[in-house]
Design a protein around this motif. Structure first.
Motif, PDB file in Angstrom:
ATOM      1  N   THR A 133       4.784  -1.280   8.775  1.00  0.00           N
ATOM      2  CA  THR A 133       4.872   0.067   8.237  1.00  0.00           C
ATOM      3  C   THR A 133       6.333   0.383   7.977  1.00  0.00           C
ATOM      4  OG1 THR A 133       2.890   0.852   9.379  1.00  0.00           O
ATOM      5  CG2 THR A 133       4.516   2.512   8.755  1.00  0.00           C
ATOM      6  N   SER A 189       2.867  -1.334   4.355  1.00  0.00           N
ATOM      7  CA  SER A 189       2.389   0.045   4.218  1.00  0.00           C
ATOM      8  C   SER A 189       3.597   0.967   4.094  1.00  0.00           C
ATOM      9  CB  SER A 189       1.574   0.458   5.449  1.00  0.00           C
ATOM     10  OG  SER A 189       0.303  -0.130   5.469  1.00  0.00           O
ATOM     11  N   ILE A 209      -1.032   6.258   1.512  1.00  0.00           N
ATOM     12  CA  ILE A 209      -2.091   6.323   2.520  1.00  0.00           C
ATOM     13  C   ILE A 209      -2.251   7.790   2.934  1.00  0.00           C
ATOM     14  CG2 ILE A 209      -2.749   5.572   4.847  1.00  0.00           C
ATOM     15  CD1 ILE A 209      -0.974   3.053   4.242  1.00  0.00           C
ATOM     16  N   GLU A 249       1.333  -7.708   4.398  1.00  0.00           N
ATOM     17  CA  GLU A 249       1.055  -6.350   3.914  1.00  0.00           C
ATOM     18  C   GLU A 249       2.194  -5.420   4.298  1.00  0.00           C
ATOM     19  OE1 GLU A 249      -0.546  -2.191   4.136  1.00  0.00           O
ATOM     20  OE2 GLU A 249       0.170  -3.415   5.786  1.00  0.00           O
ATOM     21  N   ASP A 254       0.837  -1.202   0.000  1.00  0.00           N
ATOM     22  CA  ASP A 254       0.000   0.000   0.000  1.00  0.00           C
ATOM     23  C   ASP A 254       0.869   1.247   0.000  1.00  0.00           C
ATOM     24  OD1 ASP A 254      -2.683  -1.049   0.106  1.00  0.00           O
ATOM     25  OD2 ASP A 254      -2.241  -1.727   2.137  1.00  0.00           O
ATOM     26  N   SER A 287      -4.885   1.371  11.216  1.00  0.00           N
ATOM     27  CA  SER A 287      -4.069   1.351  10.005  1.00  0.00           C
ATOM     28  C   SER A 287      -4.254   0.026   9.263  1.00  0.00           C
ATOM     29  CB  SER A 287      -2.598   1.522  10.379  1.00  0.00           C
ATOM     30  OG  SER A 287      -2.168   0.412  11.159  1.00  0.00           O
ATOM     31  N   ASN A 334      -4.963   6.960   7.886  1.00  0.00           N
ATOM     32  CA  ASN A 334      -4.181   5.993   8.662  1.00  0.00           C
ATOM     33  C   ASN A 334      -4.558   5.961  10.133  1.00  0.00           C
ATOM     34  OD1 ASN A 334      -2.129   3.998   8.184  1.00  0.00           O
ATOM     35  ND2 ASN A 334      -0.751   5.193   9.508  1.00  0.00           N
TER      36      ASN A 334
END
Length: 330
Positions: free
Chosen positions: A200, A141, A54, A139, A51, A186, A109
């Motif tokens: 993240t 971010s 964001i 995932e 992702d 998030s 977020n």
């Protein structure tokens, strides 16, 4: 093997497809969508979901997605990759942190998993989180310092060993992994609540927007994602890893007063500092000293304000209290 579907994109094994996750329509009739790229491998394996944007003023991840897309051959992959080059389109178009069309849930977020019947950005988060929860195995971010700061290569992960493994899989450039004990609001929080892993990663921001610096940030991020894909054997190749990983917790140093923010010129990111070391001064319009910012504990700076004018409560310094080193989690 079956096809992989996300939103309007349905990719057969060994192919890539572009599409969108539809959200709603805007007053002028233009659709609000989330653009996606689905790259579905010819053989089974995990799904790595990336992702970007964001926050609308953090476009480094968009470049990283473009680079990763250009490097992958789905016919040679085991598993799949879903790239979201711009998650928050209204914020991206406005080059702002949050969605300017939504004053009630401005920061994407902070509002995951969203609401199906909520404010505009909550609905976007809900549509995204439904597909993320269903499809992704891992995932990533991507964030940066945005319009006000620069952040160096830093990862936030839970203390779960599988999350630490995902963070360490980012490769040799990523030596600082800070603790995110209970992620909330998030995309990684959605993964955490689903019993999956999300991290993240931070790199870039305001002072790293020259052509060379922006390109470097995009490529370092893309290299890390490619290393993750090698680590989980989605693609061939030998992954690399950092020699050591520092860990600890973040201290966000906010401006106690408004004025001109003057960081110490010799400061370097991710270099050890002692408690009390001078980080910056804030002076008034006449140049008179208003306050000093000093290291709260032994640790290191991993991000620093790059926009000199500052008002009370603004972010000034992203500081890591170092609590030790991590051993390899795999």
């Amino acid at each position: 093997m079956q096809s992989l579907t996300v939103g309007t994109a349905s990719a057969e094994p060994g192919t890539r497809v572009r599409g969108v996750i539809p959200v709603t329509n805007l007053p002028g009739g233009r659709p609000l969508d989330i653009p996606i790229i689905v790259i579905h491998g010819a053989q089974p394996g995990p799904c790595v979901w990336v992702d970007a944007v964001i926050h609308g003023d953090e476009p480094e991840g968009t470049l990283a997605c473009h680079i990763v897309d250009s490097r992958l051959d789905p016919a040679a992959m085991r598993g799949s990759v879903v790239l979201v080059p711009v998650l928050n389109v209204p914020a991206y178009e406005a080059a702002q942190r949050g969605n300017p069309l939504d004053t009630f849930s401005y920061d994407l977020n902070r509002i995951y998993p969203g609401k199906a019947d909520g404010y505009l950005t909550e609905r976007l988060a809900h549509k995204h989180s439904v597909w993320l929860r269903e499809v992704a195995t891992y995932e990533i971010s991507i964030h940066s310092g945005g319009a006000h700061s620069y952040l160096s290569e830093t990862i936030f992960a839970t203390t779960d060993e599988k999350a630490i493994e995902l963070a360490q899989a980012m490769g040799r450039d990523w030596k600082l992994i800070l603790k995110s004990f209970l992620p909330k609001g998030s995309p990684p929080a959605v993964m955490y609540e689903a019993g999956k892993q999300g991290i993240t990663v931070e790199l870039g921001g305001r002072p790293a927007t020259s052509p060379a610096d922006f390109d470097r940030c995009g490529r370092v991020l893309a290299d890390g994602i490619m290393n993750v894909l090698r680590h989980y054997k989605v693609i061939d190749g030998a992954p690399t890893y950092a020699d050591t990983w520092h860990t600890g917790v973040q201290h966000a140093l906010l401006a106690p007063v408004s004025g001109l923010f003057l960081a110490e010129p010799r400061l370097q990111v991710q270099v050890p500092m002692k408690q009390g070391d001078l980080i910056a001064r804030i002076v008034d319009v006449y140049g008179d000293l208003l306050t000093e910012l000093r290291a709260p504990v032994d640790g290191m700076i991993f991000g620093l304000r790059a926009l000199p004018n500052v008002q009370t409560g603004d972010w000034c310094c992203f500081y890591a209290e170092i609590q030790g080193e991590l051993s390899r989690a795999f």
